[in-house]
Scaffold this active site. Structure first.
Site, PDB file in Angstrom:
ATOM      1  N   ASN A  13       0.667  -1.183  -0.119  1.00  0.00           N
ATOM      2  CA  ASN A  13       0.015  -0.055  -0.051  1.00  0.00           C
ATOM      3  C   ASN A  13       0.950   1.249   0.122  1.00  0.00           C
ATOM      4  O   ASN A  13       2.126   1.314   0.440  1.00  0.00           O
ATOM      5  CB  ASN A  13      -0.928   0.204   1.365  1.00  0.00           C
ATOM      6  CG  ASN A  13      -1.737  -1.409   1.507  1.00  0.00           C
ATOM      7  OD1 ASN A  13      -2.301  -1.769   0.515  1.00  0.00           O
ATOM      8  ND2 ASN A  13      -1.881  -1.509   2.677  1.00  0.00           N
ATOM      9  N   LEU A 223       2.127  -8.925  22.340  1.00  0.00           N
ATOM     10  CA  LEU A 223       1.473  -8.118  23.449  1.00  0.00           C
ATOM     11  C   LEU A 223       2.021  -6.803  23.477  1.00  0.00           C
ATOM     12  O   LEU A 223       2.089  -6.143  24.393  1.00  0.00           O
ATOM     13  CB  LEU A 223       1.753  -9.005  24.779  1.00  0.00           C
ATOM     14  CG  LEU A 223       1.384 -10.488  24.748  1.00  0.00           C
ATOM     15  CD1 LEU A 223       2.001 -11.219  26.354  1.00  0.00           C
ATOM     16  CD2 LEU A 223      -0.102 -10.856  24.476  1.00  0.00           C
ATOM     17  N   ASP A 253       4.480  -5.613  12.068  1.00  0.00           N
ATOM     18  CA  ASP A 253       5.307  -6.159  10.834  1.00  0.00           C
ATOM     19  C   ASP A 253       6.452  -6.344  11.065  1.00  0.00           C
ATOM     20  O   ASP A 253       7.097  -7.718  10.729  1.00  0.00           O
ATOM     21  CB  ASP A 253       4.858  -5.301   9.777  1.00  0.00           C
ATOM     22  CG  ASP A 253       3.549  -5.030   9.415  1.00  0.00           C
ATOM     23  OD1 ASP A 253       2.528  -6.029   9.466  1.00  0.00           O
ATOM     24  OD2 ASP A 253       3.115  -4.127   8.977  1.00  0.00           O
TER      25      ASP A 253
HETATM   26  O1  RIB Z   1       0.670  -2.949   9.587  1.00  0.00           O
HETATM   27  C1  RIB Z   1       0.682  -1.373   9.097  1.00  0.00           C
HETATM   28  C2  RIB Z   1       0.264  -1.285   7.687  1.00  0.00           C
HETATM   29  O2  RIB Z   1      -1.256  -1.558   7.520  1.00  0.00           O
HETATM   30  C3  RIB Z   1       0.257   0.002   6.915  1.00  0.00           C
HETATM   31  O3  RIB Z   1       1.564   0.183   6.361  1.00  0.00           O
HETATM   32  C4  RIB Z   1      -0.817   0.109   6.390  1.00  0.00           C
HETATM   33  O4  RIB Z   1      -0.658   0.043   4.762  1.00  0.00           O
HETATM   34  C5  RIB Z   1      -1.771  -1.047   6.626  1.00  0.00           C
HETATM   35  O5  RIB Z   1      -1.650  -2.031   5.502  1.00  0.00           O
END
Ligand code: RIB
Length: 309
Positions: A13, A223, A253
């Site tokens: 994104n 957590l 992430d």
């Molecule tokens: O986890 C964060 C992400 O969630 C962002 O970069 C946004 O694009 C959504 O996908």
């Protein structure tokens, strides 16, 4: 450490980010500041994070034939990520996320999935040879769920270890988590999956036991600032690191990518410590992909040494 080969199936994104003091209430107009765009998408964020931590990464996803799509492609390429399986959608725009980041570092995200929707189940079977050649598959839930289910099934048939990040939160039929080898919910995702409110180690254990009962082998629960919890072949809780969080976007992430990078190489408690460090460092920098830390920063904070393999 021998570089892991990781295939990421997921979203890319463009994040449109604005900082606010507090989140607005319905009907309210607030002054924001520091508007910026940043490369994001849970899949692409995890691909970039894993590449910066030394993994050999391929990214399987879809972007639009537009300026955001070109920018995403160039950004991923600059990280050395294999883009052979990144599709271009002729009709839909690249996925876009509108993100508000409050002074507390917390965020609110609204996503238009756009081209991410064009990653279809029929794109997965041709990846058999690729899945046979990689160590780990990493997936999230921002691309069509039926595609993710197909990818997890293919990984299983190829003996490729799969990690499912159940984000964004969504109720899922148990077959999703059953097909994955390792599932990484955060507290709210665990609650949506299991109906168990996770607000203590005891409730984390109960939620993890429920997810394990559906057939996966390992649950690693994120957590947040508290740390992370593992239940599977053993059990452990590892506290996180204290950092000054400025923007938590992408911290989860970074955690999942770090876990994928060291799973099977480090003992579980050290793998959680390494992943906690990656997530904590990501929260100290604004933006999703811009905040993904380098291996040496994570190693320094985690205090982990890798034996040569
Ligand atoms: O986890 C964060 C992400 O969630 C962002 O970069 C946004 O694009 C959504 O996908």
């Amino acid at each position: 450490m021998k570089a892991k080969k990781i295939a990421v199936v997921g979203s890319a994104n463009m994040d449109l980010v604005m900082r606010v003091k507090d989140f607005p209430k319905p009907g309210e107009t607030l002054a924001g500041k520091d508007f910026t765009t940043a490369h994001g998408g849970k899949g692409a964020n995890q691909a970039v994070a894993a590449a910066r931590l030394g993994a050999q990464v391929s990214f399987i996803g879809a972007v639009g034939r537009d300026a955001f799509g070109t920018q995403q492609r160039n950004g991923l390429k600059a990280e050395g990520i294999d883009l052979r399986y990144l599709k271009s959608d002729e009709t839909r725009p690249t996925g876009t996320a509108i993100i508000l980041v409050a002074d507390s570092g917390e965020n609110m995200i609204i996503l238009d999935a756009g081209a991410n929707q064009s990653l279809r189940p029929e794109d997965i079977p041709p990846l058999k040879g690729h899945f046979e050649a990689v160590d780990h598959l990493v997936c999230q839930l921002e691309t069509p769920h039926e595609t993710i289910l197909e990818a997890l099934g293919l990984a299983k048939s190829c003996n490729c270890f799969s990690i499912l990040d159940v984000a964004p939160a969504s109720p899922l039929p148990p077959e999703f988590t059953a097909r994955a080898d390792l599932v990484t919910p955060n507290e709210s995702e665990a609650e949506i999956l299991t109906g168990i409110r996770v607000d203590s180690l005891e409730s984390a254990r109960k939620a993890a036991e429920t997810i394990l009962s559906w057939g996966t082998r390992h649950v690693v629960m994120k957590l947040g600032a508290k740390g992370s919890y593992y239940l599977g072949e053993s059990e452990c809780f590892v506290p996180s690191f204290e950092v000054q969080a400025v923007d938590t976007t992408g911290a989860g992430d970074a955690f999942t990518a770090a876990l994928a990078t060291v799973w099977g190489t480090l003992p579980v408690a050290d793998a959680l410590r390494f992943s906690n460090a990656a997530g904590a460092l990501a929260a100290t920098v604004s933006g999703a992909q811009p905040s993904m830390p380098a291996l040496k920063e994570v190693v320094r904070l985690a205090g982990i040494t890798f034996s040569e393999q």
